[in-house]
Design a protein around this motif. Structure first.
Motif, PDB file in Angstrom:
ATOM      1  N   GLY A 260     -37.261 -11.437  -8.341  1.00  0.00           N
ATOM      2  CA  GLY A 260     -35.818 -11.604  -8.219  1.00  0.00           C
ATOM      3  C   GLY A 260     -35.070 -10.358  -8.664  1.00  0.00           C
ATOM      4  N   LEU A 261     -33.748 -10.481  -8.661  1.00  0.00           N
ATOM      5  CA  LEU A 261     -32.875  -9.369  -9.011  1.00  0.00           C
ATOM      6  C   LEU A 261     -32.040  -9.728 -10.222  1.00  0.00           C
ATOM      7  CD1 LEU A 261     -31.580  -8.527  -5.425  1.00  0.00           C
ATOM      8  CD2 LEU A 261     -33.381  -7.343  -6.663  1.00  0.00           C
ATOM      9  N   SER A 262     -31.618  -8.711 -10.942  1.00  0.00           N
ATOM     10  CA  SER A 262     -30.696  -8.936 -12.050  1.00  0.00           C
ATOM     11  C   SER A 262     -29.557  -7.940 -11.943  1.00  0.00           C
ATOM     12  CB  SER A 262     -31.423  -8.770 -13.393  1.00  0.00           C
ATOM     13  OG  SER A 262     -31.953  -7.470 -13.506  1.00  0.00           O
ATOM     14  N   PRO A 263     -28.316  -8.391 -12.221  1.00  0.00           N
ATOM     15  CA  PRO A 263     -27.179  -7.474 -12.138  1.00  0.00           C
ATOM     16  C   PRO A 263     -27.139  -6.553 -13.346  1.00  0.00           C
ATOM     17  CG  PRO A 263     -26.437  -9.632 -12.851  1.00  0.00           C
ATOM     18  CD  PRO A 263     -27.914  -9.759 -12.568  1.00  0.00           C
ATOM     19  N   ARG A 264     -26.745  -5.309 -13.092  1.00  0.00           N
ATOM     20  CA  ARG A 264     -26.656  -4.337 -14.174  1.00  0.00           C
ATOM     21  C   ARG A 264     -25.408  -3.511 -13.956  1.00  0.00           C
ATOM     22  NH1 ARG A 264     -28.659   0.862 -14.501  1.00  0.00           N
ATOM     23  NH2 ARG A 264     -29.788   0.609 -12.557  1.00  0.00           N
ATOM     24  N   LEU A 265     -24.527  -3.478 -14.955  1.00  0.00           N
ATOM     25  CA  LEU A 265     -23.295  -2.710 -14.827  1.00  0.00           C
ATOM     26  C   LEU A 265     -23.615  -1.239 -14.640  1.00  0.00           C
ATOM     27  CD1 LEU A 265     -20.252  -3.002 -14.793  1.00  0.00           C
ATOM     28  CD2 LEU A 265     -20.244  -2.606 -17.269  1.00  0.00           C
ATOM     29  N   GLY A 266     -24.647  -0.778 -15.290  1.00  0.00           N
ATOM     30  CA  GLY A 266     -25.141   0.570 -15.072  1.00  0.00           C
ATOM     31  C   GLY A 266     -24.150   1.660 -15.437  1.00  0.00           C
ATOM     32  N   PRO A 267     -24.120   2.760 -14.666  1.00  0.00           N
ATOM     33  CA  PRO A 267     -23.313   3.920 -15.018  1.00  0.00           C
ATOM     34  C   PRO A 267     -21.818   3.644 -15.101  1.00  0.00           C
ATOM     35  CG  PRO A 267     -24.947   4.499 -13.349  1.00  0.00           C
ATOM     36  CD  PRO A 267     -24.958   3.006 -13.474  1.00  0.00           C
ATOM     37  N   ILE A 268     -21.321   2.580 -14.461  1.00  0.00           N
ATOM     38  CA  ILE A 268     -19.883   2.290 -14.489  1.00  0.00           C
ATOM     39  C   ILE A 268     -19.384   2.231 -15.928  1.00  0.00           C
ATOM     40  CG2 ILE A 268     -18.132   0.537 -13.942  1.00  0.00           C
ATOM     41  CD1 ILE A 268     -19.749  -0.192 -11.483  1.00  0.00           C
ATOM     42  N   ALA A 269     -20.218   1.759 -16.834  1.00  0.00           N
ATOM     43  CA  ALA A 269     -19.809   1.618 -18.232  1.00  0.00           C
ATOM     44  C   ALA A 269     -19.463   2.957 -18.872  1.00  0.00           C
ATOM     45  CB  ALA A 269     -20.920   0.941 -19.031  1.00  0.00           C
ATOM     46  N   GLY A 270     -19.961   4.060 -18.303  1.00  0.00           N
ATOM     47  CA  GLY A 270     -19.714   5.363 -18.903  1.00  0.00           C
ATOM     48  C   GLY A 270     -18.736   6.229 -18.136  1.00  0.00           C
ATOM     49  N   TRP A 271     -17.925   5.630 -17.269  1.00  0.00           N
ATOM     50  CA  TRP A 271     -17.019   6.412 -16.429  1.00  0.00           C
ATOM     51  C   TRP A 271     -15.633   6.624 -17.038  1.00  0.00           C
ATOM     52  CZ3 TRP A 271     -18.062   3.946 -10.947  1.00  0.00           C
ATOM     53  CH2 TRP A 271     -19.370   4.301 -10.543  1.00  0.00           C
ATOM     54  N   GLY A 272     -15.422   6.127 -18.230  1.00  0.00           N
ATOM     55  CA  GLY A 272     -14.119   6.297 -18.854  1.00  0.00           C
ATOM     56  C   GLY A 272     -13.074   5.305 -18.372  1.00  0.00           C
ATOM     57  N   LEU A 273     -13.495   4.268 -17.656  1.00  0.00           N
ATOM     58  CA  LEU A 273     -12.576   3.222 -17.211  1.00  0.00           C
ATOM     59  C   LEU A 273     -12.436   2.181 -18.314  1.00  0.00           C
ATOM     60  CD1 LEU A 273     -14.027   2.726 -13.615  1.00  0.00           C
ATOM     61  CD2 LEU A 273     -11.941   3.985 -14.206  1.00  0.00           C
ATOM     62  N   ALA A 274     -11.228   1.644 -18.475  1.00  0.00           N
ATOM     63  CA  ALA A 274     -11.012   0.598 -19.479  1.00  0.00           C
ATOM     64  C   ALA A 274     -11.788  -0.645 -19.078  1.00  0.00           C
ATOM     65  CB  ALA A 274      -9.524   0.284 -19.585  1.00  0.00           C
ATOM     66  N   LEU A 275     -12.547  -1.186 -20.002  1.00  0.00           N
ATOM     67  CA  LEU A 275     -13.368  -2.366 -19.738  1.00  0.00           C
ATOM     68  C   LEU A 275     -13.028  -3.489 -20.698  1.00  0.00           C
ATOM     69  CD1 LEU A 275     -16.884  -0.727 -19.232  1.00  0.00           C
ATOM     70  CD2 LEU A 275     -15.582  -1.932 -17.477  1.00  0.00           C
ATOM     71  N   GLU A 276     -13.069  -4.714 -20.187  1.00  0.00           N
ATOM     72  CA  GLU A 276     -12.953  -5.913 -21.016  1.00  0.00           C
ATOM     73  C   GLU A 276     -14.131  -6.809 -20.679  1.00  0.00           C
ATOM     74  OE1 GLU A 276      -9.291  -7.992 -20.538  1.00  0.00           O
ATOM     75  OE2 GLU A 276      -8.035  -6.305 -21.201  1.00  0.00           O
ATOM     76  N   ARG A 277     -15.057  -6.909 -21.613  1.00  0.00           N
ATOM     77  CA  ARG A 277     -16.245  -7.734 -21.409  1.00  0.00           C
ATOM     78  C   ARG A 277     -16.955  -7.382 -20.102  1.00  0.00           C
ATOM     79  NH1 ARG A 277     -14.361 -13.793 -23.517  1.00  0.00           N
ATOM     80  NH2 ARG A 277     -13.790 -13.133 -25.648  1.00  0.00           N
ATOM     81  N   LYS A 278     -17.165  -6.087 -19.907  1.00  0.00           N
ATOM     82  CA  LYS A 278     -17.881  -5.543 -18.752  1.00  0.00           C
ATOM     83  C   LYS A 278     -17.137  -5.764 -17.438  1.00  0.00           C
ATOM     84  CE  LYS A 278     -22.462  -5.966 -20.865  1.00  0.00           C
ATOM     85  NZ  LYS A 278     -23.858  -6.432 -20.689  1.00  0.00           N
ATOM     86  N   GLN A 279     -15.831  -5.969 -17.503  1.00  0.00           N
ATOM     87  CA  GLN A 279     -15.017  -6.099 -16.303  1.00  0.00           C
ATOM     88  C   GLN A 279     -13.838  -5.133 -16.382  1.00  0.00           C
ATOM     89  OE1 GLN A 279     -14.561 -10.429 -16.870  1.00  0.00           O
ATOM     90  NE2 GLN A 279     -15.355 -10.658 -14.793  1.00  0.00           N
ATOM     91  N   LEU A 280     -13.232  -4.846 -15.224  1.00  0.00           N
ATOM     92  CA  LEU A 280     -12.149  -3.878 -15.137  1.00  0.00           C
ATOM     93  C   LEU A 280     -10.805  -4.600 -15.037  1.00  0.00           C
ATOM     94  CD1 LEU A 280     -13.803  -1.446 -12.558  1.00  0.00           C
ATOM     95  CD2 LEU A 280     -13.457  -1.028 -14.997  1.00  0.00           C
ATOM     96  N   PRO A 281      -9.940  -4.453 -16.022  1.00  0.00           N
ATOM     97  CA  PRO A 281      -8.588  -5.040 -15.928  1.00  0.00           C
ATOM     98  C   PRO A 281      -7.808  -4.350 -14.805  1.00  0.00           C
ATOM     99  CG  PRO A 281      -9.122  -4.416 -18.191  1.00  0.00           C
ATOM    100  CD  PRO A 281     -10.166  -3.798 -17.321  1.00  0.00           C
TER     101      PRO A 281
END
Length: 358
Positions: A260-281
């Motif tokens: 199977g597959l698993s979701p991974r936020l991956g590099p997005i977490a290090g792009w300098g975008l504001a995140l709230e619980r691994k999501q983008l406001p």
């Protein structure tokens, strides 16, 4: 849809990260504003979670469609976006994201594709879907050669002893495809290894698999892989621990892992975008993030009242497209047009023999 991979920077007005249903609809909505899009997805095909995790299960809440499968929805959205000829960069993940002094963004993928985009739409769902890895000491040495996480080309496995590790629809689908291949493309042996001789698959797939098993075209071994055996630097066999505590040796030229597959936020977490619980406001008027030029649609975003539904993502993609068009063409500010009556939109869609004046 064109599929490309290039080391040269490509200038584009919009780059979409994610080729799931919302990303595909984003292509269509941007096309109505004459904005060509490049699409990047970690999977080797479009459709995202729908096509990968439930391709044959019915979806009942798409407006105007009483029921369709995940695969069918992806196909319909791909056909809808086809008039706008998006360029897809599949089987690669956006690893680099660098804002430029002129306001554009340089995206760099794991396969060397480089996009210089004036706008970026993150439509990555809950992240990039990556295969669940099989953690057995010594196996990593065969990754990409004799250890595979997909088996899309049966011909590449012809005449080989193939072991498939897994017990769901995807694992059985691999086994069925290989066992039903023509004689010149069929492996010498197909064996499915799973922790027990009970499979978590749809009844139709399970029935086909059982018929192939009864005919001797696939075999089943209950147990777990504990170690590989190699000969002259190549995988030769697998050690299998059975549910009774015993161990056996299973010859193997190729191991296909289907856990199977698993979701991974991956590099997005290090792009300098504001995140709230691994999501983008986002701003719900435009679905823009806090970084100008970056938008987020679908399950990756968050706002008060957010619902993770495909049809909500369609709404978000529509408003994001208007906002992107306003950024790109501030002088235009054309009135709202409808696909039912607008000759301009008909021309963009290739309907009625019209040509668009640019």
């Amino acid at each position: 849809m064109r599929v490309t991979g290039t080391a040269q920077p490509i200038e584009t007005d919009a780059a979409i990260i994610g080729a799931g249903p919302v990303g595909l609809f984003q292509v269509f909505q941007l096309g109505l504003h004459e904005v060509h899009a490049h699409v990047v997805d970690a999977l080797p095909h479009v459709g995202g979670q729908c096509a990968e995790l439930y391709p044959d299960k019915p979806i009942y809440d798409i407006p105007g469609i009483a029921a369709c499968t995940g695969r069918e929805l992806a196909r319909r959205l791909q056909a809808q976006a086809a008039p706008f000829a998006p360029t897809c960069h599949l089987g690669q993940e956006v690893a680099g994201f660098t804002p430029q002094p002129d306001g554009r963004f340089l995206l760099e993928t794991t396969r060397g594709t480089r996009l210089l985009a004036r706008n970026v739409v993150v439509a990555a769902g809950v992240g990039a879907f990556v295969p669940r890895q099989l953690k057995v000491e010594g196996l990593d040495a065969f990754t990409g050669t004799q250890l595979l996480y997909r088996s899309d080309d049966p011909a590449a496995l012809a005449g080989r002893q193939v072991v498939i590790y897994g017990g769901d629809d995807i694992a059985l689908g691999h086994a069925i495809a290989l066992a039903e291949a023509t004689a010149d493309r069929r492996p010498a042996a197909v064996t499915v290894v799973f922790r027990r001789d009970v499979f978590q698959a749809e009844p139709a797939a399970a029935a086909v698999f059982q018929a192939l098993r009864d005919a001797g075209r696939v075999a089943v071994v209950a147990g777990q892989i504990t170690a590989p055996e190699s000969r002259d630097g190549r995988l030769a066999a697998l050690r299998i621990a059975g549910p009774d505590g015993g161990e056996r040796r299973l010859p193997a030229d190729v191991l296909v892992v289907a856990l199977g597959l698993s979701p991974r936020l991956g590099p997005i977490a290090g792009w300098g975008l504001a995140l709230e619980r691994k999501q983008l406001p986002v701003d719900t008027a435009t679905f823009a993030t806090a970084m100008p030029g970056v938008f987020a649609v679908g399950d990756i975003n968050t706002y008060p009242g957010k619902r993770k539904l495909i049809l909500c993502g369609f709404h978000e993609a529509t408003l994001a497209a208007f906002a992107i068009a306003d950024r790109l063409f501030p002088e235009r500010r054309a009135p709202l047009q409808y696909t039912t009556t607008s000759t301009r939109l008909h021309a963009l869609l290739g309907q009625g023999g019209q040509k668009v004046e640019r």
